[in-house]
Design an enzyme around this catalytic site. Sequence first.
Site, PDB file in Angstrom:
ATOM      1  N   HIS A  78       0.835  -1.210   0.000  1.00 23.43           N
ATOM      2  CA  HIS A  78       0.000   0.000   0.000  1.00 23.43           C
ATOM      3  C   HIS A  78       0.869   1.260   0.000  1.00 23.43           C
ATOM      4  CE1 HIS A  78      -3.328  -2.545   2.163  1.00 23.43           C
ATOM      5  NE2 HIS A  78      -3.033  -2.984   0.954  1.00 23.43           N
ATOM      6  N   HIS A 233      -9.057  -2.151  -5.138  1.00 25.76           N
ATOM      7  CA  HIS A 233      -7.947  -2.455  -4.233  1.00 25.76           C
ATOM      8  C   HIS A 233      -6.939  -3.406  -4.893  1.00 25.76           C
ATOM      9  CE1 HIS A 233      -5.935  -2.540  -0.349  1.00 25.76           C
ATOM     10  NE2 HIS A 233      -5.679  -3.812  -0.622  1.00 25.76           N
ATOM     11  N   ASP A 237      -3.004  -2.720  -5.216  1.00 23.49           N
ATOM     12  CA  ASP A 237      -1.944  -3.679  -4.874  1.00 23.49           C
ATOM     13  C   ASP A 237      -0.953  -3.876  -6.017  1.00 23.49           C
ATOM     14  OD1 ASP A 237      -2.720  -4.208  -2.265  1.00 23.49           O
ATOM     15  OD2 ASP A 237      -3.808  -6.050  -2.757  1.00 23.49           O
ATOM     16  N   HIS A 259      -0.523 -11.069  -5.185  1.00 27.96           N
ATOM     17  CA  HIS A 259       0.849 -10.623  -4.927  1.00 27.96           C
ATOM     18  C   HIS A 259       1.899 -11.532  -5.579  1.00 27.96           C
ATOM     19  CE1 HIS A 259      -0.527  -7.514  -2.308  1.00 27.96           C
ATOM     20  NE2 HIS A 259      -1.094  -8.360  -1.476  1.00 27.96           N
TER      21      HIS A 259
END
Length: 275
Positions: A78, A233, A237, A259
């Site tokens: 973030h 979001h 990311d 991720h």
Amino acid sequence: MAYQTTLNSEVSYVGVGLHSGVDVHMTLQPAAADTGIVFVRSDLPGEPQVAAKASNVTSTLRATTIEENGIKMFTIEHLMSSFNAMGIDNCRILIDSEEPPVADGSSKVFMELIQKAGGKELPQLRREIVIDKLYRVDDGDKFVLALPYDGFRVSFTSINPHPVIGIQYGDYEINQEIYGKEVAPARTIAYEAEIEALRKMGLGLGGTMENVIVYNDQGWMNELRYPDELVRHKILDIVGDLRLAGFIKGHIVAVKSGHSLNTTMAKKLYEAFCK
């Protein structure tokens, strides 16, 4: 050609870590050209540093973790997302924990901190990653593409079998204005049925209804900032994870990425352009 930047002044923030649940004191400090983004562990002897670069990624379990000389920093995405959108090349992050504060679960607070500190141009050219051909990473039905594009754009498709989520799609040019309005306020997400298991693993200990949007089989348990806050979001990311490679000039197209794939692409681009 763009010149490198840093902060004009230092700025501090105190909060709690999303996964660790511990109090964190963090100060963003100006840094010289070619420093990059470095985390400086003020809680450890000698204040060891961890450089925020793709080659230092060691784990992507529920967050992005970097490690250097045995020192770790996790859940950095973030904060890194804000550095990317705000165009900050160089910063020392003085921090007394291995995880930045979660703030409200988005990158809005970090963006506001950077705006408060102000930016300063440095007399050194920025080394941009200019996508010149197709780059692709896959994991089954998940993938990330990097394509040539005059700017930095992210298109993301989230496909979730849960009826509350379903299919969500977002497509944004990533610049300070659009990111600040459409992406930065989007918060991290959790499924209520998974929370207890995460906490038994030592994760999500700092999560609350104030910094995480939670859904269950009946629907969302707190009020959303956007109907498609989840995919926004996800874009937040990937913007943070890709900052570990550098500043990208290109169009990122992602489907069901997390991720792991994000940082795999960051490593691929880092190897191609920064070695």
